[in-house]
Structures are given as C-alpha cells and as structure tokens.
Design a protein around this motif. Structure first.
Motif, mmCIF file in Angstrom:
data_model
loop_
_atom_site.group_PDB
_atom_site.id
_atom_site.type_symbol
_atom_site.label_atom_id
_atom_site.label_comp_id
_atom_site.label_asym_id
_atom_site.label_seq_id
_atom_site.Cartn_x
_atom_site.Cartn_y
_atom_site.Cartn_z
ATOM 1 N N PRO A 1 -33.304 31.700 -2.980
ATOM 2 C CA PRO A 1 -32.894 31.673 -1.942
ATOM 3 C C PRO A 1 -33.583 30.109 -1.228
ATOM 4 O O PRO A 1 -35.422 30.473 -1.123
ATOM 5 C CB PRO A 1 -32.823 33.064 -0.872
ATOM 6 C CG PRO A 1 -34.068 34.097 -2.704
ATOM 7 C CD PRO A 1 -34.361 32.814 -3.291
ATOM 8 N N LYS A 2 -32.543 29.956 -0.152
ATOM 9 C CA LYS A 2 -32.970 29.061 0.613
ATOM 10 C C LYS A 2 -34.050 29.243 1.558
ATOM 11 O O LYS A 2 -35.155 28.653 2.035
ATOM 12 C CB LYS A 2 -31.723 27.754 1.578
ATOM 13 C CG LYS A 2 -31.483 27.438 0.276
ATOM 14 C CD LYS A 2 -31.919 25.319 0.003
ATOM 15 C CE LYS A 2 -31.485 24.797 -0.550
ATOM 16 N NZ LYS A 2 -32.659 23.764 -1.104
ATOM 17 N N ARG A 3 -34.279 30.248 2.087
ATOM 18 C CA ARG A 3 -34.445 30.970 3.260
ATOM 19 C C ARG A 3 -35.896 31.026 2.950
ATOM 20 O O ARG A 3 -37.225 30.708 3.964
ATOM 21 C CB ARG A 3 -34.393 31.968 3.865
ATOM 22 C CG ARG A 3 -34.336 33.608 2.523
ATOM 23 C CD ARG A 3 -33.007 34.068 3.088
ATOM 24 N NE ARG A 3 -33.349 35.398 4.073
ATOM 25 C CZ ARG A 3 -34.132 35.725 5.210
ATOM 26 N NH1 ARG A 3 -35.143 35.237 5.363
ATOM 27 N NH2 ARG A 3 -34.317 35.886 6.168
ATOM 28 N N LEU B 1 -39.650 39.048 -9.216
ATOM 29 C CA LEU B 1 -39.085 37.292 -9.307
ATOM 30 C C LEU B 1 -37.828 37.494 -9.870
ATOM 31 O O LEU B 1 -37.582 37.909 -10.370
ATOM 32 C CB LEU B 1 -40.232 37.120 -10.784
ATOM 33 C CG LEU B 1 -42.136 37.510 -10.313
ATOM 34 C CD1 LEU B 1 -42.271 36.863 -11.727
ATOM 35 C CD2 LEU B 1 -42.084 35.461 -9.054
ATOM 36 N N GLY B 2 -36.920 35.743 -8.936
ATOM 37 C CA GLY B 2 -36.039 36.036 -9.339
ATOM 38 C C GLY B 2 -35.334 34.483 -10.524
ATOM 39 O O GLY B 2 -36.101 33.657 -10.770
ATOM 40 N N VAL C 1 -41.600 22.616 -6.787
ATOM 41 C CA VAL C 1 -41.803 22.932 -8.864
ATOM 42 C C VAL C 1 -41.433 24.137 -9.160
ATOM 43 O O VAL C 1 -41.036 24.722 -10.038
ATOM 44 C CB VAL C 1 -42.990 22.433 -9.165
ATOM 45 C CG1 VAL C 1 -44.471 23.716 -8.337
ATOM 46 C CG2 VAL C 1 -43.879 23.469 -10.681
ATOM 47 N N GLN C 2 -40.828 25.154 -8.382
ATOM 48 C CA GLN C 2 -40.421 26.327 -8.557
ATOM 49 C C GLN C 2 -39.571 26.820 -8.998
ATOM 50 O O GLN C 2 -39.174 27.891 -9.338
ATOM 51 C CB GLN C 2 -41.166 27.735 -7.356
ATOM 52 C CG GLN C 2 -42.232 27.498 -7.019
ATOM 53 C CD GLN C 2 -42.740 27.202 -5.688
ATOM 54 O OE1 GLN C 2 -42.422 25.974 -6.201
ATOM 55 N NE2 GLN C 2 -43.998 27.830 -5.116
ATOM 56 N N THR C 3 -38.236 25.920 -9.079
ATOM 57 C CA THR C 3 -37.056 25.336 -8.646
ATOM 58 C C THR C 3 -37.081 24.708 -9.660
ATOM 59 O O THR C 3 -35.480 24.614 -10.114
ATOM 60 C CB THR C 3 -36.221 25.152 -7.196
ATOM 61 O OG1 THR C 3 -36.950 23.315 -7.279
ATOM 62 C CG2 THR C 3 -36.616 25.585 -5.934
ATOM 63 N N GLY D 1 -40.185 38.174 2.857
ATOM 64 C CA GLY D 1 -39.413 39.247 3.114
ATOM 65 C C GLY D 1 -38.120 39.643 4.323
ATOM 66 O O GLY D 1 -38.302 40.561 4.121
ATOM 67 N N ALA D 2 -38.824 38.382 5.230
ATOM 68 C CA ALA D 2 -38.644 38.792 6.296
ATOM 69 C C ALA D 2 -37.693 38.106 7.100
ATOM 70 O O ALA D 2 -37.071 37.134 6.316
ATOM 71 C CB ALA D 2 -40.302 37.549 7.674
ATOM 72 N N ILE D 3 -36.526 39.287 7.907
ATOM 73 C CA ILE D 3 -35.850 38.609 8.604
ATOM 74 C C ILE D 3 -36.396 38.337 9.968
ATOM 75 O O ILE D 3 -37.069 38.832 10.613
ATOM 76 C CB ILE D 3 -34.680 39.477 8.533
ATOM 77 C CG1 ILE D 3 -34.899 40.694 8.786
ATOM 78 C CG2 ILE D 3 -33.661 39.050 6.927
ATOM 79 C CD1 ILE D 3 -33.440 41.591 9.013
ATOM 80 N N GLY D 4 -35.173 37.456 11.101
ATOM 81 C CA GLY D 4 -35.495 37.902 12.487
ATOM 82 C C GLY D 4 -36.756 37.015 12.374
ATOM 83 O O GLY D 4 -37.099 35.650 11.474
#
Ligand code: HEM
Length: 430
Positions: A70-72, A292-293, A83-85, A173-176
């Motif tokens: 995810p971009k975030r 992992l995704g 490299v991860q992408t 894993g954070a939001i805000g």
C-alpha cells in the motif's frame, strides 16, 4: 473447485486492528483452514498461514509485488517504488546491488563498528540515572551504519536521524498522527540522504568506491542509467533504516534475558552456540514482522482453491512462528529448540522466506543475526545492570510493537569481559 473459507463478517478491517499479529492465526484456527478470505478496507484479501502456503506465496511465477505494498506503507516504511515493489529482471538486478554489499568483509567491518559503539555507550550509561535501551540501541546502530556506509553524521544529529528512522518503521500499521509522523520522518530522511548521494556523485564527498553509499550512488540499472536521485536516496535508506531497526530485536533480547533468567545463566556459562540459538528464538518468539503481502500474478489453482489474477494475498509470519503443528510448545521461549532444528525456508521467516537473490527475502539477515549476537554479548558480558520497576507489557494489537518503556535499565557498570567473536558470515554468493 472448493470455495475458500470465509467469516460471516462483511469487512474484517477492525478485527485486524484489534488482533494485530494474531489476526490471521486466530481466524485460521476459527475456520480450521490455512486459507481464508476476508474483506479489508472493502477489498477482497486471501490470507494464508503455514509453510505449505508460504512455499506457494514465494513462487515468483504465481505472485508479484508490483501494486501489493500500500502507498501508505511506501510513504513511510520503504519509500516509493523501491526494491520491495519490483519483479522479474528489474528486481533481480536491484537486489543484486544489495546482495553485493553482504560480503564477509563488509559485514565484519560493520560488526566492529557496532562493537565499538556499544563500548562507548556503556561508558556513558555508567553516569546516567536511567537508560532507555531502545533509544540507545537506535543511536548505536545509527552511528555504526552511517560510518559503515560512508554517510557523514555529526554527533549532534544522531538522535534526530535515529529517531526519524525509527518513526518510519513505527508507522507500519499506524493511522492518524503516527502515520503522519512517519511520513514527515521519511521526507526529512530522504532529503538528508539525497544531499549525500548528490555529494558522492559530484565528488564533493569523496568515498572509497566500495563503501555502501558509493555503491548505491553509482549503481547503474540494466539500461546503463544511474538511479534517479530520489530512488538512490530511497535505496540507501533501505540499507540504513533496517540496521537501525535491529534496536527492536535488542529490546526483545533484553526482555527475554529479564523474563527467562535461566537463559542468561546459560549465556554467561558460555554454553555451546547458545548465543546463536537465543537470537534465533528471539526472532521466532517475539513479534516484529506480522505478515507479508503480494498480488496474484496469474490465475491458478492450489489445493482445489482458485486464485484470481490481481487478488491481494497476505502470508502469516507471526502466526506461522506460533503454530503448534510446527513448533513444540510455541508459546514457550526455548532457544534449545533451534539446536537440532531441521526447518525449511518456509516455516521460519522472520525476515521473509524463500530465496534471497530471486525472491524478496531480506537482504540483511546475516547482518541482523550477527548484530543481535554482538548486542546480546554486550548485554551479557559487557555490562552489569538492573531493571527497575516498569511496564514491560507489549501489545499484540500494535504493529510493530514494543514494551512501552523502551526497556529501562539503571546502575550500569562496565566489565572487562566484552570480547565478542565476530563471525562475519556473508551471503552464500560470495
Ligand atoms: C530488524 C531486522 C530486520 C527485519 C525484521 C527485516 C525484515 C524484512 C522482511 C520481512 C522483508 C520482506 C521479505 C519479503 O517481502 O518477502 C525484508 C526485506 C528487505 N530487507 Fe530486511 N529486515 C531486517 C533487517 C534488514 C537489514 C539489516 C537490511 C540491510 C542491511 C535489510 C534490507 C532489506 C532489503 C533491501 C529488503 C528488500 C528485499 C527485496 O524486496 O528483495 N533488512 N526485510
């Protein structure tokens, strides 16, 4: 075709926030299946658990990384389009740049710098009332990795840089506010490293060609072109940031010494190879990488289940390390389990599974293991300390997690016994 098991919930995003590290394993146990389907943020996601599934997940013919992160997360943790992408030849080439740095000589040089920094730190702590190990470990690794890479780092900037690198990881894993803090930290760090790359390229910062900052700055893609300035900064940070992140494992090592004093006795007694067993068990037992995704590259069937191109798939890392079918008494901290461990590249994956050069498995696994061993040796043999009353609980809902106190120690006294043996194992390709 068998239908992929699923829960009755319309969307499971809140369950991921609630269960964190244990979400996939809990759901998998509830559905009695190593594969299940959920919706996360409205998107269909297939979750996989266990080594058999990991083997499929790491098949580059079936899965790809482009579009999976995810971009975030790219805007905080990894940097965009790093490299991860990447996939295929482009990934192989770029990964080659990282792997070329993992020689025994290079790793030995880094470990010597880390040892030296621990010694300086120990001296400073003797005159402090209280030491927060997490912060100090970040600073130790930050100073050492910058010296190793050839990145100048004035002493008055160490805390700021180390803290920023940590915040980038903490935003995973954070939001805000925590996410925004990670984003700002990445922007500052990229700006800093862009300047360094520019100086290396122009010769204003003369560096030995073999130093990591020079290798990344001068690296050319298959088309003969240098990485653009931003990409070079992102990839150099992909070396610096994870070395600073080893501070998480240092805190968990200290926690294990505190919570399982019998292991400290064995380490002090110098029991055969116990440092290595201990470090492996820290990487298995404590939570760091949750899952992992990847995206399904092409339609395929596995065990009667149909995977459709473009579907997001998450592989359970933490849960696989705590599966009683693989690990006897998985919730016990027991380094001896690694003495005769006959595991595979798919059941123990704290830094990814599968293959290093063709797959996405972490380029820095040797560095991590050696740095953890030296840090452990320092905590065991280099200093004596006390652990004052504090809240050492860590929440499995938080990604990544850590005891809130950062592990406070006091009454630090140095000893003369810190003589780490640096076994600089490099990657098998050298
Ligand atoms: C704190 C210890 C570390 C942990 C927990 C960790 C974990 C991971 C994980 C889970 C992956 C992704 C695997 C996958 O996608 O299949 C990864 C990839 C990577 N790690 Fe680490 N890592 C650590 C330390 C390091 C170090 C010390 C370095 C370099 C010096 C490093 C460099 C990388 C790079 C370049 C990748 C991308 C590999 C690729 O996409 O092909 N990591 N790491």
């Amino acid at each position: 075709m068998i239908q992929i098991p699923h829960t009755k919930k319309l969307d499971s995003t809140l369950d991921v926030f609630r269960d964190g590290y244990t979400f996939i394993q809990n759901t998998s146990e509830q559905l009695q299946s190593d594969i299940f389907q959920v919706r996360l943020l409205g998107m269909k996601v297939i979750c996989l658990h266990g080594p058999e599934a990991a083997r499929v997940f790491y098949d580059p013919e079936l899965f790809m990384r482009k579009g999976a992160l995810p971009k975030r997360i790219q805007k905080t943790l990894t940097g965009e389009n790093a490299v991860q992408t990447l996939d295929n030849e482009m990934h192989h080439q770029r990964k080659g740049m990282f792997m070329s740095l993992m020689t025994p000589g290079n790793i030995h040089r880094l470990m010597a710098l880390i040892s030296k920094e621990w010694q300086f730190a120990g001296k400073k702590w003797e005159s402090s009332n209280e030491t927060v190990l997490f912060k100090e470990a970040q600073d130790v690794f930050c100073r050492a990795v910058c010296a190793w890479a050839g990145v100048p780092l004035p002493e008055n900037k160490v805390r700021k840089r180390a803290r920023d690198l940590g915040w980038m990881v903490d935003a995973f894993g954070a939001i805000g506010p925590k996410h925004w803090r990670g984003k700002r930290a990445r922007r500052r760090s990229e700006k800093w490293i862009r300047k360094i790359v520019k100086q290396v390229r122009s010769g204003k910062l003369p560096l030995d060609d073999k130093l990591p900052a020079a290798v990344v700055a001068h690296y050319r893609e298959a088309n003969g072109k240098q990485l653009d300035l931003n990409m070079a900064a992102i990839e150099l940070l992909n070396l610096i940031r994870p070395i600073v992140a080893i501070a998480w494992y240092v805190v968990f090592s200290a926690l294990a010494l505190h919570q399982y004093p019998v292991t400290r006795q064995k380490l002090l007694a110098g029991e055969d190879n116990y440092e290595e067993l201990f470090v492996q068990e820290v990487r298995r037992y404590y939570p760091f990488t949750p899952f992992l995704g990847a995206l399904v590259r092409t339609d395929f069937n596995w065990n009667g289940y149909s995977f459709q191109k473009g579907t997001m798939v998450l592989l359970d890392v933490y849960g696989t390390h705590h599966d009683a079918r693989i690990w006897e008494r998985p919730d016990a901290f027991y380094p001896e389990r690694f003495r005769d461990w006959q595991g595979s590249r798919f059941d123990f994956m704290p830094q990814g599974g599968g293959d290093f050069s063709n797959g996405h498995r972490c380029a820095g696994e040797w560095i991590t293991i050696e740095a953890m061993k030296i840090s452990l040796h320092f905590l065991i043999k280099g200093i004596k300390y006390e652990v004052p009353e504090q809240d050492l609980h860590f929440s499995l809902s938080k990604l990544p997690t850590l005891p809130k106190s950062g592990f406070i120690i006091n009454r630090v006294r140095r000893t003369d016994n810190f003589n780490p043996t640096i076994v600089a194992m490099g990657c098998p390709f050298h």
